[in-house]
Design an enzyme around this catalytic site. Structure first.
Site: not given
Ligand code: URA
Length: 210
Positions: A105, A109, A201, A204
């Site tokens: 990202r 922008t 995430d 992760d």
């Molecule tokens: N990406 C992720 O890994 N977790 C989220 O909750 C949103 C986007």
């Protein structure tokens, strides 16, 4: 629920997803569950693949039996979390061709920018399944699908583990022709773009990074 979105309510999928949501689930177990659940989701997303008849000889006699028709599927992983879904789907469809889309990202922008794009040839003649576990804002998913369409893809499906209403709406607006299959539609996004209640995430959790 619209036709655009399919939620796989199978008890095995729902049970495994609950285990994945738990914050104490280890990386190894999370990864294993993701592999298992991805195969169950892949079963659903491929339910309408075309078949053709071929002649085979069983040990007893000849028969006409169904096999998949047409060109090999293309699986396209959105890096990096898509790779966690990809492994399980590939086990189920080992002859699929595989592509990767890398996006980051742009902080100025806020738009997704492509840093890697490598996809199978003859995309126009293949069913393309895009895999990314978390459909959150939908911005990167919509951008990835646009890139695949520019590369010729016409028959695209989107496979994710969890979806937020915001991401589903974004995809429905940008790509109403792309059906989405997911294990659950969660409540909403938080102000950082994470799905609530979600599972954190996904990258992760599957790779053990933080
Ligand atoms: N990406 C992720 O890994 N977790 C989220 O909750 C949103 C986007």
């Amino acid at each position: 629920m619209s036709e655009h979105l399919t939620i796989v309510n199978h008890p095995l999928v729902q049970h495994k997803l609950t285990l994945m949501r738990k914050k104490d689930t280890s990386t190894a177990v999370f990864r294993q569950l993701l592999r298992e659940i991805s195969q169950l989701l892949a079963y659903e997303i491929t339910h309408d693949l075309a078949l053709t008849m071929t002649t085979v000889e069983t040990p007893l006699m000849e028969m006409e039996a169904p096999v998949l028709a047409g060109k090999k599927l293309a699986l396209v992983s959105i890096l990096r979390a898509g790779n966690g879904l990809l492994d399980g789907v590939l086990e189920l469809i080992p002859s699929a061709r595989v592509g990767f889309v890398g996006l980051y990202r742009d902080e100025a922008t806020l738009q997704p920018v492509k840093y890697y794009f490598k996809v199978p040839t003859e995309l126009a003649d293949r069913r393309v399944i895009v895999v990314d576990p978390m459909l959150a804002t939908g911005n990167s998913s919509a951008a990835a699908v646009s890139m695949l369409k520019e590369a010729g893809a016409r028959d695209i499906r989107f496979l994710c583990l969890l979806a937020a209403p915001e991401g589903v709406a974004r995809m429905a607006e940008a790509h109403p022709d792309v059906p989405i299959v997911t294990a659950a539609l969660d409540e909403r996004l938080n102000d950082k773009g994470y799905i609530l209640p979600g599972l954190g995430d996904a990258g992760d959790r599957m790779f053990g990074t933080k």
